[in-house]
Write an enzyme that holds these catalytic residues in place. Structure first.
Site, short mmCIF file in Angstrom:
data_model
loop_
_atom_site.label_atom_id
_atom_site.label_comp_id
_atom_site.label_asym_id
_atom_site.label_seq_id
_atom_site.Cartn_x
_atom_site.Cartn_y
_atom_site.Cartn_z
N ASP A 32 -7.63 -9.52 7.41
CA ASP A 32 -6.74 -8.46 7.88
C ASP A 32 -7.10 -7.15 7.20
OD1 ASP A 32 -4.63 -7.29 9.24
OD2 ASP A 32 -3.13 -7.90 7.77
N HIS A 33 -7.35 -6.13 7.98
CA HIS A 33 -7.67 -4.78 7.51
C HIS A 33 -8.82 -4.76 6.51
CE1 HIS A 33 -4.50 -2.63 9.62
NE2 HIS A 33 -3.77 -3.71 9.43
N HIS B 263 3.23 -0.34 8.77
CA HIS B 263 3.47 -1.48 7.90
C HIS B 263 4.63 -1.16 6.95
CE1 HIS B 263 -0.85 -1.91 8.98
NE2 HIS B 263 -0.47 -3.16 9.13
#
Length: 191
Positions: free
Chosen positions: A81-82, A174
């Site tokens: 993720d990311h 987020h």
């Protein structure tokens, strides 16, 4: 059952449903996610943050995640993720992820395309799917949020990179919201 990110997205598209992606960071979170998938017989995506691939956590967690993938009877993908950069993406592939996200979204679009294309080319050789990000999806704590992703930019980015999945800025962030976000999802429908 071990799936690539692309394969599990194909399952979702064919079935007309969403597949949740859960970030795990210790054994307890992995156990909870995998037990829930087993009980519900639902496909899942297990994710780990890029920072965990830069620490011992990634080295210790990934063998357990791979074991869980082999034991589950439902489709499961393992996703970075990311990914903060090419080194993290390479490390994630070496550790056994079946999908990686390269997040070069803070770069101008041409730089983002260049970095993402390099990752896509490497990942293809390893049989790993790639997600890219266009329009930085920051934190609710950010002073200013990025502009919404434009359809023309999304088309240019996908065509220029060959990614399997695209994360775009539609007004989300987020973390916990202090006020409700203003989403711009309808502007992306023509794509």
């Amino acid at each position: 059952m071990k799936y690539t990110l692309k394969e599990i997205m194909d399952v979702a598209e064919k079935g007309g449903f969403a597949i949740p992606a859960f970030n795990v960071y210790n054994l307890e979170t992995l156990m909870g996610v995998s037990q829930a998938a087993e009980e519900t017989k639902a496909p899942i995506i297990i994710q780990m943050y890029t920072r965990l691939f830069n620490t011992g956590t990634g080295r210790y967690m990934t063998p357990v995640i791979l074991d869980v993938m082999n034991r589950l009877k439902t489709p499961v993908a393992f996703h970075l993720d990311h990914g903060a950069g090419i080194p993290e993406c390479i490390r994630a592939m070496r550790y056994g992820t079946t999908g990686i996200m390269i997040d070069a979204s803070t770069l101008p679009i041409e730089g983002n395309i260049e970095v993402t294309k390099k990752v896509v080319d490497m990942a293809r050789e390893a049989g790993v799917s790639v997600e890219g990000e266009l329009g930085h999806i920051g934190s609710t704590k950010d002073e200013k949020w990025a502009d919404y992703t434009e359809v023309k930019d999304a088309v240019k980015y996908v065509e220029g990179t060959g990614i399997d999945a695209l994360a775009i800025m539609v007004g989300t962030a987020h973390d916990h919201y202090a006020k409700a976000p203003v989403l711009a999802i309808l502007s992306m429908l023509p794509l």
